[in-house]
Write an enzyme that holds these catalytic residues in place. Structure first.
Site, PDB file in Angstrom:
ATOM      1  N   HIS A 152       0.869  -1.185   0.000  1.00  0.00           N
ATOM      2  CA  HIS A 152       0.000   0.000   0.000  1.00  0.00           C
ATOM      3  C   HIS A 152       0.908   1.237   0.000  1.00  0.00           C
ATOM      4  O   HIS A 152       2.026   1.190   0.523  1.00  0.00           O
ATOM      5  CB  HIS A 152      -0.845  -0.053   1.281  1.00  0.00           C
ATOM      6  CG  HIS A 152      -1.879   1.005   1.409  1.00  0.00           C
ATOM      7  ND1 HIS A 152      -1.594   2.277   1.858  1.00  0.00           N
ATOM      8  CD2 HIS A 152      -3.215   0.986   1.195  1.00  0.00           C
ATOM      9  CE1 HIS A 152      -2.714   2.984   1.897  1.00  0.00           C
ATOM     10  NE2 HIS A 152      -3.708   2.223   1.495  1.00  0.00           N
ATOM     11  N   ASP A 162       3.139  -4.598   7.908  1.00  0.00           N
ATOM     12  CA  ASP A 162       1.908  -3.831   7.778  1.00  0.00           C
ATOM     13  C   ASP A 162       0.753  -4.818   7.912  1.00  0.00           C
ATOM     14  O   ASP A 162       0.453  -5.571   6.982  1.00  0.00           O
ATOM     15  CB  ASP A 162       1.903  -3.122   6.409  1.00  0.00           C
ATOM     16  CG  ASP A 162       0.569  -2.425   6.127  1.00  0.00           C
ATOM     17  OD1 ASP A 162      -0.394  -2.637   6.895  1.00  0.00           O
ATOM     18  OD2 ASP A 162       0.501  -1.698   5.121  1.00  0.00           O
ATOM     19  N   CYS A 217      -4.892   2.558  -3.536  1.00  0.00           N
ATOM     20  CA  CYS A 217      -3.661   3.100  -2.940  1.00  0.00           C
ATOM     21  C   CYS A 217      -2.513   2.095  -3.098  1.00  0.00           C
ATOM     22  O   CYS A 217      -1.684   1.933  -2.189  1.00  0.00           O
ATOM     23  CB  CYS A 217      -3.847   3.467  -1.471  1.00  0.00           C
ATOM     24  SG  CYS A 217      -5.152   4.654  -1.195  1.00  0.00           S
ATOM     25  N   GLN A 234      -4.465  -5.282   6.869  1.00  0.00           N
ATOM     26  CA  GLN A 234      -5.470  -6.190   6.288  1.00  0.00           C
ATOM     27  C   GLN A 234      -5.405  -7.585   6.908  1.00  0.00           C
ATOM     28  O   GLN A 234      -6.090  -8.493   6.431  1.00  0.00           O
ATOM     29  CB  GLN A 234      -5.291  -6.274   4.766  1.00  0.00           C
ATOM     30  CG  GLN A 234      -5.457  -4.959   4.043  1.00  0.00           C
ATOM     31  CD  GLN A 234      -6.888  -4.390   4.146  1.00  0.00           C
ATOM     32  OE1 GLN A 234      -7.829  -5.063   4.551  1.00  0.00           O
ATOM     33  NE2 GLN A 234      -7.035  -3.124   3.789  1.00  0.00           N
ATOM     34  N   LYS A 253     -10.417  -0.892  10.625  1.00  0.00           N
ATOM     35  CA  LYS A 253     -10.565  -2.030   9.722  1.00  0.00           C
ATOM     36  C   LYS A 253     -10.905  -3.303  10.474  1.00  0.00           C
ATOM     37  O   LYS A 253     -11.068  -4.364   9.880  1.00  0.00           O
ATOM     38  CB  LYS A 253      -9.274  -2.229   8.918  1.00  0.00           C
ATOM     39  CG  LYS A 253      -8.975  -1.098   7.940  1.00  0.00           C
ATOM     40  CD  LYS A 253      -7.831  -1.478   7.036  1.00  0.00           C
ATOM     41  CE  LYS A 253      -7.202  -0.295   6.340  1.00  0.00           C
ATOM     42  NZ  LYS A 253      -8.056   0.308   5.315  1.00  0.00           N
TER      43      LYS A 253
HETATM   44  N1  C6P Z   1      -6.314   0.511   2.891  1.00  0.00           N
HETATM   45  C1  C6P Z   1      -8.182   0.130   1.374  1.00  0.00           C
HETATM   46  O1  C6P Z   1      -9.297   0.387   0.907  1.00  0.00           O
HETATM   47  P1  C6P Z   1      -5.025   3.698   7.328  1.00  0.00           P
HETATM   48  O2  C6P Z   1      -5.674   4.514   6.268  1.00  0.00           O
HETATM   49  O3  C6P Z   1      -3.839   4.384   7.939  1.00  0.00           O
HETATM   50  O4  C6P Z   1      -5.968   3.152   8.330  1.00  0.00           O
HETATM   51  O5  C6P Z   1      -4.469   2.374   6.579  1.00  0.00           O
HETATM   52  C2  C6P Z   1      -3.592   2.503   5.505  1.00  0.00           C
HETATM   53  C3  C6P Z   1      -3.313   1.148   4.927  1.00  0.00           C
HETATM   54  C4  C6P Z   1      -2.060   0.606   5.091  1.00  0.00           C
HETATM   55  N2  C6P Z   1      -1.767  -0.624   4.649  1.00  0.00           N
HETATM   56  C5  C6P Z   1      -2.686  -1.390   4.043  1.00  0.00           C
HETATM   57  C6  C6P Z   1      -2.320  -2.770   3.601  1.00  0.00           C
HETATM   58  C7  C6P Z   1      -3.972  -0.887   3.838  1.00  0.00           C
HETATM   59  O6  C6P Z   1      -4.878  -1.647   3.233  1.00  0.00           O
HETATM   60  C8  C6P Z   1      -4.286   0.430   4.271  1.00  0.00           C
HETATM   61  C9  C6P Z   1      -5.646   1.031   3.995  1.00  0.00           C
HETATM   62  C10 C6P Z   1      -7.669   0.929   2.556  1.00  0.00           C
HETATM   63  O7  C6P Z   1      -7.483  -0.772   0.925  1.00  0.00           O
HETATM   64  C11 C6P Z   1      -7.787   2.398   2.308  1.00  0.00           C
HETATM   65  S1  C6P Z   1      -6.727   2.930   0.986  1.00  0.00           S
END
Ligand code: C6P
Length: 423
Positions: A140, A217, A381, A220, A243
């Site tokens: 991401h 990370d 993203c 997910q 999430k």
């Molecule tokens: N992905 C998606 O629709 P935040 O926004 O900080 O809570 O998470 C960022 C982020 C970082 N790593 C991974 C693997 C992610 O999937 C995400 C967030 C969302 O896939 C929003 S772009």
């Protein structure tokens, strides 16, 4: 909440019918019981964010109504109660991910801030000109850009572990890239764009065998899989509350104590100091050193409730149910003429991405919305993933514990209708 816990403890252990769990938890998520464009809402954008069970909403609302005050400051009763709840949430997160101690749990705004924190502190300390920082092609943007900026500032090299046509990491290439100048490997546990579940234990072990620390990370992974950061031996593990059925505005950075202790603060200000004069400031101990300013107090209480909710159901049960649901989604989507899956990893969690011949993913998502089905379309993203597969965007279906086979079947029907409308 307790009734739910009693009713559904480990249901998947006794059921081979995907959706059994979902049918049981459905009533806990009031938002799902509405119509969109006259159709029952089918929410399949859980990788973007999950809906919140009543238990989370009510815990936060009760906290505001009874115990709310700022934390770590007031000697008065409310202040002490709020601090107890906030620190209680930290201890709950620690148990949830099996971290050795609560001081290793840093509350941040989310995954993005957690990664930025590590890049600007650990990265700042350890990465010098000529060094390598390793990321993967499936990251991401949040796990690319902070490292890219660090490398630019330091004159270091950002190196990229490639993925194959199935959307799996090339572990041989990883082995080749882990060199004497590699200062950190930053890797997703689960890809948000492809749904690939990486062999994270093996990856961490490979990096450690070369003396390379690993940031995982887990954005997910946390909602879908049992986590054990101690067994994994990850140096850093980050994830977002929103999430995993908790509120937005809070997330977690786990870091090994030794590393965190040696790192400089990220932000400075109130609540992270021991003493301040105009000549000199000394910093507080972990975890407060990394938590400048008033934190997201009620959000921490909500995250606590979300973890209670998840564990009452059981992460293993959730993982089993969702795996079966995803297998159903993959099989049904693949059978639609003109659909091509983007990412066909052997092990998957959370999401399935696809494209439909001749139809832009945004059009798919718009037509699906008119049928009450919410999915995300775009680059998620993760533009390097789109480049790797030669597509500008994908349509992504991502499941949560409340989704059923019926939801997937409704989605598939709507994709057939999309073909008709656009054909
Ligand atoms: N992905 C998606 O629709 P935040 O926004 O900080 O809570 O998470 C960022 C982020 C970082 N790593 C991974 C693997 C992610 O999937 C995400 C967030 C969302 O896939 C929003 S772009």
């Amino acid at each position: 909440m307790m009734a739910t816990a009693l009713r559904i403890e480990n249901p998947a252990g006794t059921s081979h019918h995907p959706g059994f769990l979902a049918d049981t938890v459905a009533e806990d998520f009031p938002i799902l019981h509405q119509r969109v464009h006259g159709r029952p809402l089918v929410y399949l954008d859980n990788a973007a964010t999950t809906q919140k069970p009543r238990a989370v909403v009510e815990a936060m609302s009760r906290f505001y109504a009874t115990d709310y005050a700022n934390v770590h400051r007031g000697v008065y009763t409310l202040g002490a109660r709020a601090t107890g709840r906030f620190e209680g949430a930290r201890a709950r997160v620690q148990r949830f991910i099996h971290a050795p101690s609560p001081e290793e749990i840093i509350f941040v705004r989310g995954t993005t801030e957690g990664i930025n924190l590590v890049a600007s502190t650990f990265g700042e300390q350890h990465v010098q000109a000529g060094d390598d920082v390793l990321v993967t092609e499936m990251e991401h943007h949040s796990n690319i850009v902070p490292w890219q900026v660090l490398c630019q500032r330091k004159g270091a090299r950002l190196r990229v572990v490639p993925i194959d046509d199935r959307g799996e990491l090339d572990l041989e290439a990883l082995a080749g890239l882990l060199g004497p100048r590699t200062r950190i490997l930053a890797v997703a546990h689960v890809s948000n764009a492809l749904g690939t579940l990486n062999p994270i234990n093996e990856i961490v072990a490979m990096a450690h065998a070369r003396g390379v620390p690993v940031l995982v990370d887990g954005a997910q992974a946390a909602p879908h899989l049992p986590l054990d950061v101690a067994a994994l031996d990850a140096d850093f593990y980050v994830f977002s509350s929103h999430k995993m059925y908790g509120p937005d505005g809070i997330g977690v950075l786990y870091g090994k104590r030794k590393l965190l202790e040696a790192m400089p603060p990220y932000q400075t200000g109130g609540d992270m100091i021991r003493s301040v004069s105009f000549e000199r400031t000394t910093y507080d101990d972990l975890p407060h050193k990394f938590e400048a300013g008033t934190p997201a107090i009620a959000a921490a209480v909500g995250l606590h409730a979300a973890i209670d909710y998840l564990e009452a159901i059981g992460m293993a049960a959730i993982a089993r149910e969702e795996e079966a649901l995803l297998a159903h989604a993959v099989a049904r989507l693949e059978a639609i003429p003109g659909v091509r899956l983007v990412g066909k990893a052997a092990h998957r969690a959370g999401a399935v991405s696809f494209v439909l011949e001749g139809v832009h993913p945004h059009d798919i998502a718009t037509i699906l919305d008119s049928r009450g089905v919410a999915i995300r379309a775009g680059h998620h993203c993760a533009q390097p993933v789109m480049d790797r597969f030669g597509v500008p965007a994908t349509a992504r279906v991502s499941v949560g514990m409340y989704n059923t086979r019926r939801d997937i079947d409704t989605l598939v029907e709507a994709v057939y209708e999309t073909k008709e409308v656009m054909g």
